[in-house]
Motif scaffolding. Structure first.
Motif, PDB file in Angstrom:
ATOM      1  N   THR A   1       0.852  -1.176   0.000  1.00 47.10           N
ATOM      2  CA  THR A   1       0.000   0.000   0.000  1.00 47.10           C
ATOM      3  C   THR A   1       0.891   1.229   0.000  1.00 47.10           C
ATOM      4  OG1 THR A   1      -1.959   1.019   1.010  1.00 47.10           O
ATOM      5  CG2 THR A   1      -0.268   0.147   2.517  1.00 47.10           C
ATOM      6  N   SER A   2       0.272   2.417   0.106  1.00 48.19           N
ATOM      7  CA  SER A   2       1.053   3.633  -0.061  1.00 48.19           C
ATOM      8  C   SER A   2       0.454   4.783   0.731  1.00 48.19           C
ATOM      9  CB  SER A   2       1.090   4.030  -1.539  1.00 48.19           C
ATOM     10  OG  SER A   2      -0.169   4.555  -1.943  1.00 48.19           O
ATOM     11  N   CYS A   3       1.230   5.858   0.812  1.00 44.93           N
ATOM     12  CA  CYS A   3       0.757   7.066   1.495  1.00 44.93           C
ATOM     13  C   CYS A   3      -0.404   7.715   0.762  1.00 44.93           C
ATOM     14  CB  CYS A   3       1.901   8.060   1.662  1.00 44.93           C
ATOM     15  SG  CYS A   3       2.635   8.634   0.112  1.00 44.93           S
TER      16      CYS A   3
ATOM     17  N   SER B   1       4.285  -4.028   2.761  1.00 46.70           N
ATOM     18  CA  SER B   1       5.128  -3.072   2.049  1.00 46.70           C
ATOM     19  C   SER B   1       4.390  -1.739   1.980  1.00 46.70           C
ATOM     20  CB  SER B   1       5.426  -3.589   0.636  1.00 46.70           C
ATOM     21  OG  SER B   1       5.918  -2.561  -0.199  1.00 46.70           O
ATOM     22  N   TYR B   2       5.124  -0.646   2.242  1.00 45.74           N
ATOM     23  CA  TYR B   2       4.486   0.677   2.266  1.00 45.74           C
ATOM     24  C   TYR B   2       5.373   1.670   1.540  1.00 45.74           C
ATOM     25  CZ  TYR B   2       1.351   4.188   4.389  1.00 45.74           C
ATOM     26  OH  TYR B   2       0.405   5.157   4.605  1.00 45.74           O
ATOM     27  N   ASP B   3       4.802   2.371   0.576  1.00 44.70           N
ATOM     28  CA  ASP B   3       5.522   3.426  -0.129  1.00 44.70           C
ATOM     29  C   ASP B   3       5.160   4.763   0.507  1.00 44.70           C
ATOM     30  OD1 ASP B   3       6.833   5.124  -1.814  1.00 44.70           O
ATOM     31  OD2 ASP B   3       5.640   4.654  -3.593  1.00 44.70           O
ATOM     32  N   TYR B   4       6.140   5.358   1.206  1.00 43.62           N
ATOM     33  CA  TYR B   4       5.926   6.646   1.857  1.00 43.62           C
ATOM     34  C   TYR B   4       6.260   7.819   0.937  1.00 43.62           C
ATOM     35  CZ  TYR B   4       5.427   4.190   6.309  1.00 43.62           C
ATOM     36  OH  TYR B   4       4.983   3.382   7.331  1.00 43.62           O
ATOM     37  N   SER B   5       6.743   7.553  -0.251  1.00 40.89           N
ATOM     38  CA  SER B   5       7.085   8.573  -1.237  1.00 40.89           C
ATOM     39  C   SER B   5       8.091   9.554  -0.648  1.00 40.89           C
ATOM     40  CB  SER B   5       5.817   9.275  -1.738  1.00 40.89           C
ATOM     41  OG  SER B   5       6.108  10.115  -2.830  1.00 40.89           O
ATOM     42  N   ASP B   6       7.814  10.859  -0.731  1.00 36.52           N
ATOM     43  CA  ASP B   6       8.792  11.861  -0.308  1.00 36.52           C
ATOM     44  C   ASP B   6       8.445  12.469   1.051  1.00 36.52           C
ATOM     45  OD1 ASP B   6       6.564  13.222  -1.097  1.00 36.52           O
ATOM     46  OD2 ASP B   6       7.604  14.623  -2.420  1.00 36.52           O
ATOM     47  N   ILE B   7       7.885  11.665   1.950  1.00 40.26           N
ATOM     48  CA  ILE B   7       7.562  12.135   3.298  1.00 40.26           C
ATOM     49  C   ILE B   7       8.825  12.681   3.965  1.00 40.26           C
ATOM     50  CG2 ILE B   7       7.960   9.898   4.427  1.00 40.26           C
ATOM     51  CD1 ILE B   7       5.442  10.493   6.100  1.00 40.26           C
ATOM     52  N   LYS B   8       8.691  13.779   4.693  1.00 37.49           N
ATOM     53  CA  LYS B   8       9.863  14.434   5.277  1.00 37.49           C
ATOM     54  C   LYS B   8       9.781  14.584   6.799  1.00 37.49           C
ATOM     55  CE  LYS B   8      10.875  16.996   1.057  1.00 37.49           C
ATOM     56  NZ  LYS B   8       9.871  16.273   0.255  1.00 37.49           N
TER      57      LYS B   8
END
Length: 272
Positions: A124-126, A144-151
């Protein structure tokens, strides 16, 4: 290897070319995992009743992705506007707020969970708004987790304790911030932390090891979905072999192929 993607779906609208492509992180990962050799792939999401959703469902059928447990909701599909820069980078410039995914939350039922435990990994993803649901999955399969460009590290807290494989994009992070991100995830029990960095080397860290992979040179046409392709290639190879170095090479090759083709998974259709 069996993968189920749970979460977002959109149609990426290339307004200058007047075409759209089926996409979204979870759709891209699902389709690319099947293409990469996954034995079985499924998708659960909130699907709309418009023509774009009908087209997306047609593509999922063509790719052999089971989406029978998805929810069908009256309304429209997400339709982000996209432009391609001269160097092939995709640029998002508009969002439609009143989409079915924004209006309706996906909740995993007992029947869903019984189905999910048949798979090796759930992705899944953000973008999928599943951070408060994935606790139900822990122990049934890997997450599995896609956090992308989390800062902001605090944004990880609703989900990170339930995640086995965490993926990040770090184009604008300093080396110190990358290291803080990696250590924070490992300290919270994440098994593998993957940080991509545009054209610079990818880093994957576990509690005991570090690996690096330089992206393969590509004749870039469109970067849309390259990160999703990397994730699906890595997961497919890694869960089949548990060899991180081999999985990284394969993932880099998958990302290269995606950069050299328009759209995240292809299948252009006329935008009206």
């Amino acid at each position: 290897m069996k993968l189920i993607a749970v979460g977002d779906n959109v149609c990426d609208c290339y307004v200058d070319q007047k075409i759209y492509y089926p996409g979204g992180n979870c759709i891209n990962v699902a389709v690319n995992s099947k293409r990469a050799g996954a034995e079985e792939v499924a998708y659960i999401g909130v699907l709309a009743t418009d023509d774009k959703s009908a087209y997306l469902q047609k593509i999922l059928l063509a790719e052999g992705i089971d989406f029978s447990r998805s929810r069908i909701v009256q309304g429209v599909t997400g339709q982000p506007g996209v432009r391609i820069s001269p160097d092939g980078d995709r640029i998002f410039f508009r969002q439609y707020p009143e989409t079915v995914q924004n209006n309706v939350s996906l909740r995993l039922t007992a029947v869903d969970l019984e189905y999910i435990k048949h798979f090796d990994v759930l992705h899944t993803s953000c973008y999928s708004f599943m951070e408060y649901e994935i606790s139900k999955v822990k122990g049934l399969c890997k997450v599995s987790y896609d956090y992308s460009d989390i800062k902001n590290l605090s944004e990880l807290e609703p989900s990170i304790q339930w995640v086995d494989y965490a993926f990040f994009s770090s184009d604008n992070l300093s080396s110190e911030m990358k290291e803080d991100l990696i250590q924070h995830c490992l300290n919270r029990g994440v098994e593998l932390v993957c940080v991509t960095d545009g054209p610079r080397p990818v880093v994957i860290a576990s509690a005991n090891e570090r690996f690096s992979q330089t992206p393969f040179p590509a004749q870039v046409v469109d970067t849309m979905g390259a990160g999703d392709s990397f994730i699906s290639g890595f997961l497919t190879k890694y869960i089949n072999t548990y060899k991180i170095s081999d999985a990284l090479i394969f993932a880099a090759q998958c990302a290269k192929w995606t950069c050299e083709s328009p759209g995240g998974i292809g299948y252009p259709n006329t935008l009206t």
